[in-house]
Design a protein around this motif. Structure first.
Motif, PDB file in Angstrom:
ATOM      1  N   SER A  24       0.797  -2.678  -5.803  1.00 24.64           N
ATOM      2  CA  SER A  24       1.270  -2.950  -4.455  1.00 24.64           C
ATOM      3  C   SER A  24       0.106  -2.683  -3.593  1.00 24.64           C
ATOM      4  CB  SER A  24       2.299  -2.015  -4.184  1.00 24.64           C
ATOM      5  OG  SER A  24       3.596  -2.146  -5.035  1.00 24.64           O
ATOM      6  N   THR A  25       0.052  -3.236  -2.359  1.00 25.85           N
ATOM      7  CA  THR A  25      -1.047  -3.127  -1.522  1.00 25.85           C
ATOM      8  C   THR A  25      -0.523  -2.625   0.069  1.00 25.85           C
ATOM      9  OG1 THR A  25      -0.870  -5.395  -0.615  1.00 25.85           O
ATOM     10  CG2 THR A  25      -2.257  -5.021  -2.605  1.00 25.85           C
ATOM     11  N   ILE A  26      -1.364  -2.228   0.689  1.00 26.95           N
ATOM     12  CA  ILE A  26      -0.879  -1.708   2.097  1.00 26.95           C
ATOM     13  C   ILE A  26      -0.394  -3.118   2.842  1.00 26.95           C
ATOM     14  CG2 ILE A  26      -3.316  -2.211   3.166  1.00 26.95           C
ATOM     15  CD1 ILE A  26      -2.947   0.508   4.591  1.00 26.95           C
ATOM     16  N   LYS A  27      -0.794  -4.265   2.745  1.00 29.32           N
ATOM     17  CA  LYS A  27      -0.536  -5.293   3.368  1.00 29.32           C
ATOM     18  C   LYS A  27       0.839  -5.790   3.160  1.00 29.32           C
ATOM     19  CE  LYS A  27      -4.891  -7.744   3.560  1.00 29.32           C
ATOM     20  NZ  LYS A  27      -5.952  -8.966   3.109  1.00 29.32           N
ATOM     21  N   GLU A  28       1.462  -5.492   1.850  1.00 27.16           N
ATOM     22  CA  GLU A  28       2.759  -5.604   1.630  1.00 27.16           C
ATOM     23  C   GLU A  28       3.613  -4.467   2.141  1.00 27.16           C
ATOM     24  OE1 GLU A  28       3.515  -6.732  -2.665  1.00 27.16           O
ATOM     25  OE2 GLU A  28       1.601  -5.942  -3.028  1.00 27.16           O
ATOM     26  N   VAL A  29       3.254  -3.209   2.230  1.00 19.95           N
ATOM     27  CA  VAL A  29       3.958  -2.254   2.959  1.00 19.95           C
ATOM     28  C   VAL A  29       4.118  -2.594   4.377  1.00 19.95           C
ATOM     29  CG1 VAL A  29       4.039  -0.063   3.792  1.00 19.95           C
ATOM     30  CG2 VAL A  29       3.070  -0.526   1.442  1.00 19.95           C
ATOM     31  N   ALA A  30       3.155  -2.912   5.118  1.00 22.25           N
ATOM     32  CA  ALA A  30       3.074  -3.475   6.808  1.00 22.25           C
ATOM     33  C   ALA A  30       4.109  -4.781   6.634  1.00 22.25           C
ATOM     34  CB  ALA A  30       1.730  -3.842   6.873  1.00 22.25           C
ATOM     35  N   VAL A  50       0.227   6.372   9.334  1.00 18.81           N
ATOM     36  CA  VAL A  50       1.336   7.000   8.771  1.00 18.81           C
ATOM     37  C   VAL A  50       0.845   7.704   7.511  1.00 18.81           C
ATOM     38  CG1 VAL A  50       3.548   6.891   7.520  1.00 18.81           C
ATOM     39  CG2 VAL A  50       3.179   5.603   9.491  1.00 18.81           C
ATOM     40  N   ILE A  51      -0.004   7.148   6.693  1.00 11.87           N
ATOM     41  CA  ILE A  51      -0.433   7.641   5.536  1.00 11.87           C
ATOM     42  C   ILE A  51      -1.349   8.815   5.745  1.00 11.87           C
ATOM     43  CG2 ILE A  51      -2.079   6.947   3.535  1.00 11.87           C
ATOM     44  CD1 ILE A  51      -0.862   4.084   3.563  1.00 11.87           C
ATOM     45  N   ASN A  52      -2.056   8.483   6.851  1.00 10.97           N
ATOM     46  CA  ASN A  52      -3.130   9.552   7.127  1.00 10.97           C
ATOM     47  C   ASN A  52      -2.592  10.612   8.265  1.00 10.97           C
ATOM     48  OD1 ASN A  52      -5.891   8.470   5.578  1.00 10.97           O
ATOM     49  ND2 ASN A  52      -5.034   6.778   6.799  1.00 10.97           N
ATOM     50  N   ASN A  53      -1.309  10.684   8.614  1.00 11.19           N
ATOM     51  CA  ASN A  53      -0.943  11.352   9.335  1.00 11.19           C
ATOM     52  C   ASN A  53      -1.655  11.531  10.729  1.00 11.19           C
ATOM     53  OD1 ASN A  53       1.247  13.105  10.299  1.00 11.19           O
ATOM     54  ND2 ASN A  53       0.444  14.978   9.439  1.00 11.19           N
ATOM     55  N   THR A  83       9.700   4.402  13.190  1.00  9.57           N
ATOM     56  CA  THR A  83       8.727   3.664  12.414  1.00  9.57           C
ATOM     57  C   THR A  83       8.075   4.249  11.403  1.00  9.57           C
ATOM     58  OG1 THR A  83       7.864   2.670  14.564  1.00  9.57           O
ATOM     59  CG2 THR A  83       6.481   2.470  12.784  1.00  9.57           C
ATOM     60  N   ARG A  84       8.006   5.685  11.375  1.00 10.64           N
ATOM     61  CA  ARG A  84       7.707   6.310  10.208  1.00 10.64           C
ATOM     62  C   ARG A  84       8.283   6.167   8.958  1.00 10.64           C
ATOM     63  NH1 ARG A  84       4.060  10.211   9.287  1.00 10.64           N
ATOM     64  NH2 ARG A  84       3.628  10.426  11.594  1.00 10.64           N
ATOM     65  N   GLN A  85       9.910   6.034   9.315  1.00 15.18           N
ATOM     66  CA  GLN A  85      10.924   5.988   8.255  1.00 15.18           C
ATOM     67  C   GLN A  85      10.908   4.804   7.521  1.00 15.18           C
ATOM     68  OE1 GLN A  85      14.292   7.043  10.444  1.00 15.18           O
ATOM     69  NE2 GLN A  85      14.188   9.361   9.754  1.00 15.18           N
ATOM     70  N   LYS A  86      10.594   3.639   8.458  1.00 15.55           N
ATOM     71  CA  LYS A  86      10.469   2.168   7.929  1.00 15.55           C
ATOM     72  C   LYS A  86       9.367   2.006   7.070  1.00 15.55           C
ATOM     73  CE  LYS A  86      12.487  -0.396  12.089  1.00 15.55           C
ATOM     74  NZ  LYS A  86      11.919  -1.420  12.989  1.00 15.55           N
ATOM     75  N   VAL A  87       8.115   2.739   7.356  1.00 15.28           N
ATOM     76  CA  VAL A  87       6.944   2.614   6.528  1.00 15.28           C
ATOM     77  C   VAL A  87       7.238   3.278   5.212  1.00 15.28           C
ATOM     78  CG1 VAL A  87       4.303   3.390   6.446  1.00 15.28           C
ATOM     79  CG2 VAL A  87       5.346   2.236   8.405  1.00 15.28           C
ATOM     80  N   GLU A  88       7.708   4.577   5.198  1.00 13.14           N
ATOM     81  CA  GLU A  88       8.105   5.276   3.998  1.00 13.14           C
ATOM     82  C   GLU A  88       9.091   4.552   3.314  1.00 13.14           C
ATOM     83  OE1 GLU A  88       9.313   9.019   5.862  1.00 13.14           O
ATOM     84  OE2 GLU A  88       6.909   9.777   6.070  1.00 13.14           O
ATOM     85  N   LYS A  89       9.952   4.204   3.810  1.00 11.00           N
ATOM     86  CA  LYS A  89      11.107   3.210   2.935  1.00 11.00           C
ATOM     87  C   LYS A  89      10.315   2.192   2.188  1.00 11.00           C
ATOM     88  CE  LYS A  89      15.455   1.266   3.226  1.00 11.00           C
ATOM     89  NZ  LYS A  89      16.639   1.010   4.393  1.00 11.00           N
ATOM     90  N   ALA A  90       9.332   1.247   2.986  1.00 12.73           N
ATOM     91  CA  ALA A  90       9.037   0.221   2.486  1.00 12.73           C
ATOM     92  C   ALA A  90       7.796   0.798   1.406  1.00 12.73           C
ATOM     93  CB  ALA A  90       8.041  -0.405   3.254  1.00 12.73           C
ATOM     94  N   ALA A 140      10.244   1.590  -1.714  1.00 10.62           N
ATOM     95  CA  ALA A 140      10.535   0.258  -2.230  1.00 10.62           C
ATOM     96  C   ALA A 140       9.762  -0.595  -3.175  1.00 10.62           C
ATOM     97  CB  ALA A 140      11.113  -0.718  -1.104  1.00 10.62           C
ATOM     98  N   ILE A 141       8.509  -0.568  -2.862  1.00 10.01           N
ATOM     99  CA  ILE A 141       7.351  -1.235  -3.767  1.00 10.01           C
ATOM    100  C   ILE A 141       6.576  -0.410  -4.584  1.00 10.01           C
ATOM    101  CG2 ILE A 141       7.542  -3.340  -2.091  1.00 10.01           C
ATOM    102  CD1 ILE A 141       4.760  -2.494  -1.259  1.00 10.01           C
ATOM    103  N   ASP A 142       7.049   0.918  -4.711  1.00  9.85           N
ATOM    104  CA  ASP A 142       6.122   2.084  -5.418  1.00  9.85           C
ATOM    105  C   ASP A 142       4.643   1.871  -4.870  1.00  9.85           C
ATOM    106  OD1 ASP A 142       6.472   3.930  -7.109  1.00  9.85           O
ATOM    107  OD2 ASP A 142       5.611   2.677  -8.906  1.00  9.85           O
ATOM    108  N   TYR A 143       4.484   1.883  -3.567  1.00  5.90           N
ATOM    109  CA  TYR A 143       3.056   2.102  -3.382  1.00  5.90           C
ATOM    110  C   TYR A 143       2.535   3.580  -3.069  1.00  5.90           C
ATOM    111  CZ  TYR A 143      -1.071   1.635  -0.292  1.00  5.90           C
ATOM    112  OH  TYR A 143      -2.354   1.669   0.309  1.00  5.90           O
ATOM    113  N   TYR A 144       1.324   3.792  -3.741  1.00  3.32           N
ATOM    114  CA  TYR A 144       0.853   5.052  -3.348  1.00  3.32           C
ATOM    115  C   TYR A 144      -0.486   4.955  -2.892  1.00  3.32           C
ATOM    116  CZ  TYR A 144       4.669   6.913  -5.896  1.00  3.32           C
ATOM    117  OH  TYR A 144       5.989   7.606  -6.368  1.00  3.32           O
ATOM    118  N   PRO A 145      -1.168   5.580  -1.927  1.00  3.73           N
ATOM    119  CA  PRO A 145      -2.503   5.312  -1.427  1.00  3.73           C
ATOM    120  C   PRO A 145      -3.511   5.676  -2.468  1.00  3.73           C
ATOM    121  CG  PRO A 145      -1.202   6.486   0.216  1.00  3.73           C
ATOM    122  CD  PRO A 145      -0.411   6.626  -1.076  1.00  3.73           C
ATOM    123  N   ASN A 146      -4.628   5.044  -2.515  1.00  4.31           N
ATOM    124  CA  ASN A 146      -5.744   5.319  -3.388  1.00  4.31           C
ATOM    125  C   ASN A 146      -6.695   6.391  -3.022  1.00  4.31           C
ATOM    126  OD1 ASN A 146      -7.958   5.333  -4.779  1.00  4.31           O
ATOM    127  ND2 ASN A 146      -7.728   3.148  -5.444  1.00  4.31           N
TER     128      ASN A 146
END
Length: 329
Positions: A2-8, A21-24, A32-39, A42-48
């Motif tokens: 998964s990528t940050i583009k897909e999350v967006a 959101v990731i970097n607070n 908006t924060r809840q939408k991003v965290e939910k996304a 949903a796609i199992d995205y973790y920041p590198n």
């Protein structure tokens, strides 16, 4: 992957918003924060984290060197530091010096090799010049190292003053203070200064017995009381201890030897950490250091230094203390 583009795309926001959101960083409303965290979920995205660190030349790691993480004061302090660091997307590496200067020096070297962004120094066995050589942001707990290394501590002089005044107000006429290591210039030594000055002000006879540095266990304190303190107890009616574990050890020793507390001997400690708060019999009279505020100040200030948001020459902090009255005075 998964990528940050897909999350967006899924959250219906910009990549910049996801990054914030990731970097607070910056203001993001709750929806908006809840939408991003939910996304992200949903796609199992973790920041590198490794990629972020390389990009920013930051590891988002803080080193924390303590004398002994098993001691209630330092275990609680570590928890407070870790909680604040986590809120700011930092992680911590904990090092126990155990009062050994060689271990402390090795840990400093190890932390530098692991590219921590800064070091919170709560153990002070090395000469001051050794700390000045560390080419990283450093903040000290309870020790003034140099004008370029900020420090955080509680108001030790006021703590010593409160403790001594309280014993005198309770009718004590012959006072004893069991201090920490006075050979090392630490901020807690101001407690002993306040003890002596307050006794002088009230024309009260007093004595100071110096404890050994960095020996923080109940067994040590018990042996110390037997060997160094017991001979003075018959001529003493009030004792100000440098910490709560020592105060509790003294209470047990006194009661086992027929000395009634507080009728014959009044005892006051210092710290009011989790160990003290759990004690029901007795409830110690003690001086409360606000460990949460100390931990938050240490962590927030080192992060400010790392991120260039504050002048470390003016970044010192002294927090207030409080008298907690229990059953031992």
């Amino acid at each position: 992957m998964s990528t940050i583009k897909e999350v967006a795309k899924i959250a219906g926001v910009s990549i910049t918003t996801v990054s914030r959101v990731i970097n607070n960083r910056g203001y993001i409303n709750k929806e908006t924060r809840q939408k991003v965290e939910k996304a992200m979920t949903a796609i199992d995205y973790y920041p590198n984290q490794i990629a972020r660190a390389l990009q920013k030349s930051q590891s988002y790691l803080l080193g924390v060197i303590v004398p002994d993480s098993n001691h209630p004061f330092f275990s609680e302090l570590i928890r407070c530091v870790e909680t604040y660091a986590n809120d700011q997307n930092y992680k911590i590496l904990i090092c126990n010096s155990l009062g050994n200067s060689e271990k402390e020096a090795n840990y400093i070297s190890m932390l530098r090799q692991n590219r921590v962004d800064g070091i919170i120094m709560c153990s002070h066995t090395l000469d001051l010049d050794e700390y000045k050589k560390v080419k990283l942001p450093v903040i000290s707990f309870d020790r003034i190292i140099s004008p370029t290394i900020p420090y955080v501590g509680a108001d030790n002089f006021r703590g010593g003053e409160l403790a001594t005044e309280h014993l005198i107000q309770r009718g004590c006429k012959r006072l004893l203070h069991i201090s920490g290591p006075l050979k090392i210039d630490l901020l807690p030594n101001r407690r002993s200064d306040a003890f002596r000055l307050t006794c002088m002000k009230h024309d009260t006879p007093c004595r100071v017995i110096e404890g050994e540095p960095f020996k923080l266990t109940f067994d040590y304190y018990w042996d110390f009381i037997e060997q160094e303190v017991s001979n003075y107890l018959p001529e003493t009616d009030g004792v100000f201890c440098s910490n709560d574990i020592l105060a509790y050890a003294l209470y047990i020793y006194a009661t086992r030897h027929g000395i009634r507390v507080p009728e014959d001997l009044k005892i006051i400690g210092y710290d009011y950490h989790s160990f003290t708060r759990m004690l029901q019999t007795p409830k110690l009279t003690t001086i409360k250091q606000p460990i949460d505020r100390i931990g938050n100040a240490l962590c927030s200030k080192i992060i400010q230094m790392i991120e260039g948001k504050n002048d470390n020459l003016l970044n010192n902090a002294i927090v207030d203390v409080e008298l907690i009255i229990g059953d031992t005075t």
